[in-house]
Design a protein around this motif. Sequence first.
Motif: not given
Length: 231
Positions: A145-146, A149-150, A152, A175, A180, A182, A186, A190
């Motif tokens: 998931s990290e 996220r990175d 995104v 998002l 994920l 979050w 993060d 975002s």
Amino acid sequence: MYTAITSLVQNNAFQMKFDWLVIFKIASEIDPNCNFIEHLRALKYSNENLLAKFIKEAEMIIRPNIKSIEFETYVKLAKWLIQLCHNMDSLFKLWDDVLLHNNIFDERVSKCFTERVRENISRGDAVALEYHFKRLPKDYRDRVSEIFRDQVIFLLESPNRKWTYENINAIKKLLHDNSLNWRRDDVIQSLELISQSHTLELLNIFPEILDDWFHSDFSDTKEKKIPKICV
């Protein structure tokens, strides 16, 4: 004799043929440690059709013979196979249809798998990113998931990036996706990046993401970054 077989395997493999895979049927007898792999480290299937065909052949020949391979050798083999998969379709196919799994094995190849995922998703857009995350094995989503996220955040970092409707919809879904995992920082990053975008359609999702923030357990009472972003 072994040297001759290794040479034949190497020659056949680098001609982009697949006859050499038959060695897995006799590897336990002539090369139980699968040392022939060391001669194939430079092998790459840059053509996606060739890679897909290789994975299909591996499913038919390698998978039935995995149980005859010692565990440490199997881990080495699996890591090599994972490195060959330069797109997510082939990686998922390998993971689901070729490799045999248990908790110990999955843990041993976890780092190799996640790094391959990182490399494979680094070139795609938001639509591809969302598609690949949905296809991930559920027990692996937490581990990678990290990475997603990175990616995104990376996609949002350029204020001049052109955003299609499909990509905006995909980034919004990502998002909103709690799987994920979050984190507070993060989400703040975002929001900040979206607020700096030069694309009106992307700016329009800002209120939705902000609403998610207010309905979450995150707090901004000390740093008060959210009010600054909203100005």
